[in-house]
Design an enzyme around this catalytic site. Structure first.
Site, PDB file in Angstrom:
ATOM      1  N   ASN A 112     -20.871  11.723 -17.053  1.00  0.00           N
ATOM      2  CA  ASN A 112     -20.797  11.302 -18.621  1.00  0.00           C
ATOM      3  C   ASN A 112     -20.643  12.489 -19.358  1.00  0.00           C
ATOM      4  O   ASN A 112     -21.558  13.394 -19.241  1.00  0.00           O
ATOM      5  CB  ASN A 112     -22.109  10.425 -18.708  1.00  0.00           C
ATOM      6  CG  ASN A 112     -22.113  10.173 -20.475  1.00  0.00           C
ATOM      7  OD1 ASN A 112     -22.543  10.916 -20.996  1.00  0.00           O
ATOM      8  ND2 ASN A 112     -21.565   9.088 -20.689  1.00  0.00           N
ATOM      9  N   TYR A 113     -19.701  12.321 -20.067  1.00  0.00           N
ATOM     10  CA  TYR A 113     -19.627  13.660 -21.253  1.00  0.00           C
ATOM     11  C   TYR A 113     -19.382  12.916 -22.471  1.00  0.00           C
ATOM     12  O   TYR A 113     -18.422  11.955 -22.845  1.00  0.00           O
ATOM     13  CB  TYR A 113     -18.347  14.471 -20.867  1.00  0.00           C
ATOM     14  CG  TYR A 113     -18.789  15.169 -19.759  1.00  0.00           C
ATOM     15  CD1 TYR A 113     -19.493  16.516 -19.753  1.00  0.00           C
ATOM     16  CD2 TYR A 113     -18.616  14.872 -18.439  1.00  0.00           C
ATOM     17  CE1 TYR A 113     -19.927  17.075 -18.784  1.00  0.00           C
ATOM     18  CE2 TYR A 113     -18.731  15.464 -17.234  1.00  0.00           C
ATOM     19  CZ  TYR A 113     -19.530  16.714 -17.259  1.00  0.00           C
ATOM     20  OH  TYR A 113     -20.167  17.355 -16.122  1.00  0.00           O
ATOM     21  N   HIS A 139     -21.447  10.311 -10.310  1.00  0.00           N
ATOM     22  CA  HIS A 139     -21.515   9.994 -11.484  1.00  0.00           C
ATOM     23  C   HIS A 139     -21.162  11.060 -12.355  1.00  0.00           C
ATOM     24  O   HIS A 139     -21.664  11.987 -12.326  1.00  0.00           O
ATOM     25  CB  HIS A 139     -22.946   9.378 -12.039  1.00  0.00           C
ATOM     26  CG  HIS A 139     -23.496   9.255 -13.274  1.00  0.00           C
ATOM     27  ND1 HIS A 139     -24.071  10.169 -13.949  1.00  0.00           N
ATOM     28  CD2 HIS A 139     -23.149   8.492 -14.330  1.00  0.00           C
ATOM     29  CE1 HIS A 139     -24.239   9.827 -15.262  1.00  0.00           C
ATOM     30  NE2 HIS A 139     -23.529   8.834 -15.537  1.00  0.00           N
TER      31      HIS A 139
END
Length: 392
Positions: free
Chosen positions: A204-205, A202
């Site tokens: 996320n940015y 996983h």
């Protein structure tokens, strides 16, 4: 129908109305604060309430709700507003996310060999939208998604102030009680392989900005194996330590611990996986430096993950090992639906449901009071889930 009630019944109406209104306001405030504390803005979710006002009369329309998005066949050149300009950080971060989305999807298609990503785009009338790339039932991956999201919305002044970790005045330039217009852009992904010896990954940015000029960056990449391969963990963590060390010698130690703490399944007393890096509320350096760090982190996704998949995708496995993978996926689902603040907030407040739940695996399993056998490969990795380790 008011006339159908007696005078005594009518007298309680104003009181009940006031009580209900206060209760409603309290719930709204709690949901906002709960969402934004400890890494609330998540690229894969929507982060505000559906507006009951017409966008032509509300200067800061909320702009988000269950049905506020519209599917489109042709992906717009940009999901940001034209007034933001090509040189703005808003536009530049979207460009960064789009380029990373293309590169990552291309590499994952190559390692899968058969699966292809399906494109799904949507827009919102007041600006923003998203582009989902999802692979289902590939040769290697049961499900893999890489989602781009651009959000324009607004939130209460108090909730925005409560969101910060260091007391930063994110509501700078806004009056108390005034809704804060904000912009958020993020790229998020979850990949669930079929083989139990291939770990889930996983990342996320995201970039967040208010119309008052306050901004910050957040993000991270983490790995969730079902079976422990120490060399894999050294490679994954070592890749991100190299990225962190390039930008700040303190980053890896700080962000690795942050990931271990954030991905804890509190009711189980174990972590979702074996961590990686996680950070939020980053604006203590120039925006250019934070952008460069996010860019290098995104470029490192395939470097950190694809070699591990290549190493294990042809591994043989037993039905027992597959069942254990499904049990660990159950833990993954528990974290995402109970603790992942972006997921919970999106479900409560009307985000795009397919994007919110993209992170969940297609299959998972729960067994009553299940415990792995002592000295088994399953108990070996359980120890790592319970007792945090240093891999590099």
């Amino acid at each position: 129908k008011y006339s159908l009630f007696s005078n005594n019944q009518r007298r309680i109406f104003p009181k009940m109305r006031n009580i209900c209104f206060k209760a409603f306001c309290t719930v709204i405030y709690i949901l906002y604060v709960d969402s934004f504390i400890n890494g609330s803005i998540n690229g894969k979710t929507s982060v505000s309430f559906s507006s009951t006002k017409d966008v032509t009369t509300d200067p800061n329309p909320t702009n988000i709700g269950w049905d506020s998005h519209k599917a489109v066949d042709d992906v717009p050149e940009t999901l940001t507003r034209e007034l933001d300009g090509n040189e703005s950080m808003r536009r530049r971060f979207e460009v960064l996310c789009r380029e990373a989305q293309k590169q990552i999807c291309s590499e994952i298609e190559k390692i899968d060999g058969e699966g292809k990503f399906k494109q799904d785009a949507w827009v919102r009338p007041n600006g923003g939208g998203g582009l989902s790339m999802v692979m289902a039932n590939g040769k290697v991956f049961e499900k893999a998604g890489v989602n781009l999201s651009v959000v324009y919305g607004s939130m209460p002044h108090e909730a925005l102030q409560a969101a910060t970790e260091r007391g930063i005045d994110r509501a700078k330039g806004m009056k108390p009680g005034e809704k804060i217009p904000f912009f958020a852009c993020g790229l998020s992904s979850v990949m669930h392989p079929k083989n139990p010896h291939c770990p889930t990954m996983h990342f996320n940015y995201r970039y967040f900005e208010t119309d008052g000029g306050v901004w910050w960056f957040g993000g991270g990449t983490d790995i969730t194996p079902s079976y422990l391969d120490v060399e894999d963990m050294k490679h994954f963590h070592g890749t991100y330590k190299n990225v962190c060390d390039k930008h700040d010698s303190e980053y890896y130690k700080k962000f690795k611990k942050w990931a271990d703490d954030y991905f804890l399944i509190k009711h189980r007393g174990e972590t979702r996986g074996l961590g990686g890096i996680f950070f939020d509320d980053q604006n203590d350096k120039s925006s250019e430096k934070h952008l460069a760090f996010s860019e290098d982190c995104l470029k490192a996704v395939t470097e950190a993950y694809v070699p591990i998949i290549a190493k294990h995708k042809e591994d043989s496995f037993t039905e027992k090992e597959k069942q254990w993978q499904l049990i660990r996926r159950g833990r993954y689902v528990e974290f995402n639906l109970v603790y992942d603040r972006g997921t919970v907030f999106g479900l409560k407040t009307g985000g795009r449901i397919e994007s919110i739940l993209m992170s969940l695996p297609e299959t998972a399993r729960w067994e009553y009071d299940h415990h792995p056998l002592p000295n088994s490969p399953e108990s070996e990795i359980m120890d790592a889930f319970v007792n945090s380790r240093e891999w590099v």
